[in-house]
Design a protein around this motif. Structure first.
Motif, mmCIF file in Angstrom:
data_model
loop_
_atom_site.group_PDB
_atom_site.id
_atom_site.type_symbol
_atom_site.label_atom_id
_atom_site.label_comp_id
_atom_site.label_asym_id
_atom_site.label_seq_id
_atom_site.Cartn_x
_atom_site.Cartn_y
_atom_site.Cartn_z
ATOM 1 N N ALA A 152 32.204 -20.823 1.880
ATOM 2 C CA ALA A 152 33.631 -20.546 1.639
ATOM 3 C C ALA A 152 33.839 -19.574 0.477
ATOM 4 C CB ALA A 152 34.374 -21.856 1.370
ATOM 5 N N GLY A 153 32.738 -19.165 -0.172
ATOM 6 C CA GLY A 153 32.828 -18.151 -1.225
ATOM 7 C C GLY A 153 33.215 -18.695 -2.586
ATOM 8 N N LEU A 154 33.047 -20.006 -2.804
ATOM 9 C CA LEU A 154 33.440 -20.576 -4.099
ATOM 10 C C LEU A 154 32.330 -20.502 -5.136
ATOM 11 C CD1 LEU A 154 35.546 -23.663 -2.962
ATOM 12 C CD2 LEU A 154 36.350 -21.536 -4.005
ATOM 13 N N PRO A 166 31.887 -18.602 -9.997
ATOM 14 C CA PRO A 166 31.853 -17.373 -10.807
ATOM 15 C C PRO A 166 32.539 -17.501 -12.163
ATOM 16 C CG PRO A 166 33.143 -17.077 -8.780
ATOM 17 C CD PRO A 166 32.443 -18.386 -8.662
ATOM 18 N N ARG A 167 33.571 -18.339 -12.274
ATOM 19 C CA ARG A 167 34.235 -18.510 -13.580
ATOM 20 C C ARG A 167 33.773 -19.779 -14.284
ATOM 21 N NH1 ARG A 167 40.343 -18.967 -13.539
ATOM 22 N NH2 ARG A 167 39.912 -19.664 -15.657
ATOM 23 N N PHE A 168 33.804 -20.885 -13.592
ATOM 24 C CA PHE A 168 33.568 -22.185 -14.245
ATOM 25 C C PHE A 168 32.086 -22.513 -14.387
ATOM 26 C CE2 PHE A 168 37.491 -23.149 -11.456
ATOM 27 C CZ PHE A 168 38.338 -22.509 -12.346
ATOM 28 N N GLY A 169 31.216 -21.666 -13.863
ATOM 29 C CA GLY A 169 29.775 -21.929 -13.933
ATOM 30 C C GLY A 169 29.397 -23.116 -13.071
ATOM 31 N N ASN A 170 28.321 -23.816 -13.481
ATOM 32 C CA ASN A 170 27.912 -24.981 -12.664
ATOM 33 C C ASN A 170 28.609 -26.260 -13.107
ATOM 34 O OD1 ASN A 170 24.552 -25.859 -13.963
ATOM 35 N ND2 ASN A 170 26.505 -25.878 -14.979
#
Ligand code: B12
Ligand code: SF4
Length: 338
Positions: A152-154, A166-170
């Motif tokens: 889903a590209g998250l 991409p923003r919140f990392g793992n």
């Protein structure tokens, strides 16, 4: 509507329902409406993907078993508080995992209710536990949240096999809703991987479960990290059964281990590590302290986990046993049964 037998047609519930008028069959779910609904319910990011996506072929039989007629999957992300996950105090990290699990399950439940009320068939399998234990030790999960989130590209899978947003990392947990309708827009897989290939996760894992090439020793991870879950718990039960008396049992299981098992049974099962996730610097909102001073980042985030004095559970003769003994002299190795 097909003709009804008179006994049913005359029933007050049926008469009331028919008097209210039939519900219009809903069409595709509008993606913008869905996004607003999910963010308002507590998700931090969301994207939909069709069950026909080629990367989801392996999920299809499990998903169709759980909700026959599923057409779309809605992937949810909930952020975790980073320093809680990073803390060497396991109770702090465990509370963060459990609370974030509750938040994402509550969000998924509320979204499911809203979609149901809009006329859809929809379910929200658990983000974590409970799972399908009648299939244990086979695949116990209803849907692989990581696989769906990536399609889903998250995010993308890092070397440590966790999804990196991409923003919140793992520092995210994931959940998936199964729904019988199309969604007007789908997420697109990322065209880069947020993983920096810094290998901090490789250095942090106490049992050497993460290979530099992305190989993952799931058994080594589960034996230690999941000591108080499925197999670890049944091994503990076997130890109780095999002990000649209380003194014999105490010689095999320490007071602290026993109390920890009580805590897992009374509250929620304790993870023993998650250090791969704790040290991961990837993600735009996460990166800064690592980029500013990498040595300081190692001192404050990686080293305390490496230096922590704790018991590490391994199988006899395993690569994990050799790894702990060689790399972590401050940690105590304990060989456990299968
Ligand atoms: C099974 C499971 C585990 C197992 C196996 C892990 C695994 N990688 O599959 C164990 C018990 C080890 C585990 C541990 C953890 N888990 Co877990 N787990 C799951 C579960 C139920 C399914 C995972 C799954 O889809 N596996 C199958 C495929 C998709 O995964 P995979 O990464 O490709 O894994 C396989 C490969 O690694 C393969 N493999 C082996 N060698 C090699 C070599 C190469 C080169 C490659 C490419 C692959 C490979 O074997 C693995 C097992 O099948 C999900 C919940 C859910 N319902 O989805 C949570 C989930 C994946 N777990 C999660 C978490 C948080 C953890 C822990 C951090 C828990 C903790 N607090 O300590 C650790 C992290 C361990 C790690 N580095 O992966 C989160 C991940 C969130 C995120 N950001 O990605 C999930 C999504 C739960 C959630 N709702 O958020 N987990
Ligand atoms: S710690 Fe480094 S190598 Fe490991 S997943 Fe995160 S960014 Fe990738």
């Amino acid at each position: 509507m097909a003709e009804l037998p008179s006994k049913i047609a005359g029933h007050p519930s049926v008469r009331n329902m028919l008097a209210r008028g039939r519900t219009e069959k809903p069409g595709a779910i509008d993606a913008a409406w869905l996004r607003e609904l999910c963010l308002a319910a507590g998700a931090d990011d969301v994207a939909a993907v069709s069950l026909d996506h080629p990367d989801l072929a392996g999920e299809r039989p499990y998903v169709e078993e759980a909700l026959p007629g599923t057409r779309s999957l809605i992937s949810l992300v909930v952020r975790m508080n980073r320093d809680n996950v990073r803390s060497p105090a396991r109770s702090v990290a465990n509370q963060e995992f459990h609370r974030s699990g509750e938040i994402i399950n509550e969000a998924a439940h509320d979204i499911t209710r809203a979609l149901q009320d809009a006329g859809h068939r929809v379910i929200n399998p658990s983000a974590t536990f409970p799972m399908e234990m009648d299939r244990f030790p086979g695949r116990i999960w209803v849907v692989a949240h990581k696989t769906v989130a990536v399609a889903a590209g998250l995010g993308a899978m890092g070397i440590h096999r966790n999804v990196i947003h991409p923003r919140f990392g793992n520092f995210v947990l994931l959940a998936t809703l199964l729904v019988d309708a199309e969604v007007s827009e789908h997420g697109e897989p990322l065209d880069y991987n947020p993983c920096l290939e810094c290998k901090l996760c490789v250095a942090a894992c106490p049992v050497g479960a993460i290979g530099k090439d992305g190989a993952f020793d799931a058994r080594a991870c589960a034996t230690h990290n999941y000591r108080e879950f499925m197999s670890g718990f049944t091994d503990w039960v076997a130890t109780v059964a095999d002990s000649a008396d209380a003194a014999d049992f105490r010689s095999r299981v320490t007071e602290s281990e026993n109390a920890s098992m009580w805590q897992s049974l009374s509250f929620k099962a304790n993870y023993k590590a998650a250090y791969c996730m704790a040290v991961c610097p990837a993600g735009e909102d996460v990166l800064e302290p690592y980029l500013e001073d990498r040595k300081q980042f190692m001192r404050t985030v990686l080293q305390p986990l490496q230096d922590k004095e704790e018991t590490i559970y391994v199988h006899d003769g395993s690569a994990a046993k050799e790894h702990v003994e060689r790399r972590f002299p401050k940690k105590t190795v304990k060989v456990v049964g299968r």
